[in-house]
Design an enzyme around this catalytic site. Structure first.
Site, PDB file in Angstrom:
ATOM      1  N   LYS A 117      54.099  39.178  43.106  1.00 36.98           N
ATOM      2  CA  LYS A 117      54.568  40.569  43.106  1.00 36.98           C
ATOM      3  C   LYS A 117      55.971  40.698  43.671  1.00 36.98           C
ATOM      4  O   LYS A 117      56.744  41.551  43.238  1.00 36.98           O
ATOM      5  CB  LYS A 117      53.609  41.466  43.894  1.00 36.98           C
ATOM      6  CG  LYS A 117      52.317  41.748  43.155  1.00 36.98           C
ATOM      7  CD  LYS A 117      51.628  42.962  43.720  1.00 36.98           C
ATOM      8  CE  LYS A 117      50.388  43.308  42.936  1.00 36.98           C
ATOM      9  NZ  LYS A 117      49.649  44.436  43.493  1.00 36.98           N
ATOM     10  N   LYS A 200      47.216  36.644  33.139  1.00 39.46           N
ATOM     11  CA  LYS A 200      46.102  37.559  33.380  1.00 39.46           C
ATOM     12  C   LYS A 200      46.365  38.928  32.737  1.00 39.46           C
ATOM     13  O   LYS A 200      47.493  39.404  32.756  1.00 39.46           O
ATOM     14  CB  LYS A 200      46.014  37.662  34.909  1.00 39.46           C
ATOM     15  CG  LYS A 200      45.057  38.594  35.484  1.00 39.46           C
ATOM     16  CD  LYS A 200      45.109  38.542  37.013  1.00 39.46           C
ATOM     17  CE  LYS A 200      46.160  39.472  37.608  1.00 39.46           C
ATOM     18  NZ  LYS A 200      46.009  39.756  39.031  1.00 39.46           N
ATOM     19  N   LYS A 203      47.755  45.564  34.806  1.00 38.11           N
ATOM     20  CA  LYS A 203      48.369  46.881  34.632  1.00 38.11           C
ATOM     21  C   LYS A 203      49.881  46.781  34.656  1.00 38.11           C
ATOM     22  O   LYS A 203      50.575  47.636  34.130  1.00 38.11           O
ATOM     23  CB  LYS A 203      47.984  47.794  35.805  1.00 38.11           C
ATOM     24  CG  LYS A 203      46.521  48.024  35.958  1.00 38.11           C
ATOM     25  CD  LYS A 203      46.231  48.824  37.229  1.00 38.11           C
ATOM     26  CE  LYS A 203      44.872  48.467  37.761  1.00 38.11           C
ATOM     27  NZ  LYS A 203      44.346  49.324  38.777  1.00 38.11           N
TER      28      LYS A 203
END
Ligand code: TYM
Length: 342
Positions: A117, A200, A203
């Protein structure tokens, strides 16, 4: 059994950022629905976690309601389970601070989700994003939860939660926190992107074609499956034949999970057939399973006051469990409590 030390208590959480997708559903929520019938279950929309990256306040409020509506539409019962948003129960933040003083920089430095992230510009990531896993440990342990149903990607955070619980117990010479068990089950514990079988379903992925959202209408679901990346070969008849074919493996896994079946059975039916046959069958199954949920979610969102009432009730019930636990933690740590309870 001492008060608030349950043999089995389920806790899990989900971020209110964007739409829920098939990965969330098959990896986690479906299992939450099953577990709520047999165990005391607490499910949390983690808005404090959401602000570890920038959020538009209006959008965050809306997403919190949408995710709550999706969970109810997917089968979470606000009566049988406790369903609430994290920021309403201050004990999460209180315990997270204590855990920030238990967890070590070295432990957090190993977290792969932070690395993903934060990306290349780590210096610019918020301290909150770095400390994200200590808040997650607090979510779980504020209820002394014993079991945590999640997708595969949360496994490392659960291991850290166990390390924090164990360290706290050791540091203070108590047997206070349980070491919670991750529950990762089903045939789709890691649903991959429809555009790239190596990453993966998420969102935060830029292309909406990479995921099936629980809000997508029938045409869009079918179109995304039609466009999903595949290879040119027919499906194998045996599981071993899926090795090295991540896209095929992903679509077969999704089919198996949606059909409440397993990969062997799906390959027995489709082995030797090409994606021209398989994709329409998958699209039909996905539409049949998902579109009632989308419809129900839209119906629920027409009355946001009802959603807010569910979250209000959930927060009160959650706090009634967490507050006495955090009082005990404060005492263990040595904080001077209010007069009359010293
Ligand atoms: P979040 O919001 O990213 O995802 C919610 C749940 O969905 C699962 N999941 C997937 N499962 C299979 N395949 C995928 N592609 C996929 N994408 C997501 C996740 O594993 C998760 O179970 N940190 C958590 C939220 C959280 C939490 C907690 C979870 C906060 N506190 C305490 C458990 C206990 C998260 O970001 O989930």
């Amino acid at each position: 059994m001492p008060e608030n030390r349950p043999e089995n208590r389920i806790f899990s959480g989900i971020q209110p950022t964007g739409n829920l997708h098939l990965g969330n559903y098959l990896g986690a929520i479906r299992n939450w629905v099953t577990l709520q019938d047999s165990f005391e279950s607490i499910y949390c929309v983690v808005d404090l976690h959401a602000i570890t990256v920038p959020q538009d306040p209006q959008q965050l409020r809306q997403s919190t309601r949408e995710v709550t509506a999706s969970l109810i539409a997917a089968g979470i019962s606000p009566q049988r389970s406790i369903l609430f948003n994290q920021s309403r129960v201050p004990q999460h933040s209180q315990l997270a601070w204590i855990f920030n003083c238990v967890a070590r920089l070295g432990w957090l430095n190993r977290m792969t989700q932070f690395k993903e992230k934060a990306g290349k510009n780590r210096e610019n990531a918020t301290v909150g994003l770095f400390a994200y896993p200590t808040l997650m440990a607090a979510d779980i342990l504020a209820y002394r939860a014993t079991h945590v149903p999640v997708g595969e990607d949360q496994k490392q955070h659960l291991e850290l939660t166990r390390d924090i619980a164990q360290s706290f117990n050791m540091n203070y010479g108590v047997e206070f926190f349980p070491l919670p068990e991750p529950q990762i089950f089903g045939s789709a514990t890691r649903v991959m992107s429809l555009r790239d079988g190596g990453s993966k379903m998420s969102k935060s992925e830029a292309s909406d074609n990479s995921r099936i959202n629980l809000t997508d209408d029938d045409n869009l679901i079918a179109q995304k499956i039609r466009k999903a990346k595949t290879d040119p070969d027919a499906l194998p008849s045996q599981v071993e034949g899926l090795a090295g074919r991540p896209e095929a493996q992903n679509l077969v896994g999704i089919y198996a999970a949606l059909a409440d079946s397993d990969v062997e059975t799906v390959l027995r039916e489709f082995g030797g057939r090409g994606f021209g046959d398989f994709k329409p069958a998958l699209a039909e199954l996905a539409v049949a399973k998902l579109s009632p949920m989308g419809r129900e979610m839209r119906r629920l969102l027409a009355n946001p006051g009802d959603i807010d009432a569910v979250l209000d009730d959930g927060a009160a019930r959650a706090e009634a469990i967490a507050a006495p636990i955090i009082e005990q933690v404060n005492e263990i740590v040595g904080f001077l409590g209010p007069v009359g309870r010293r």
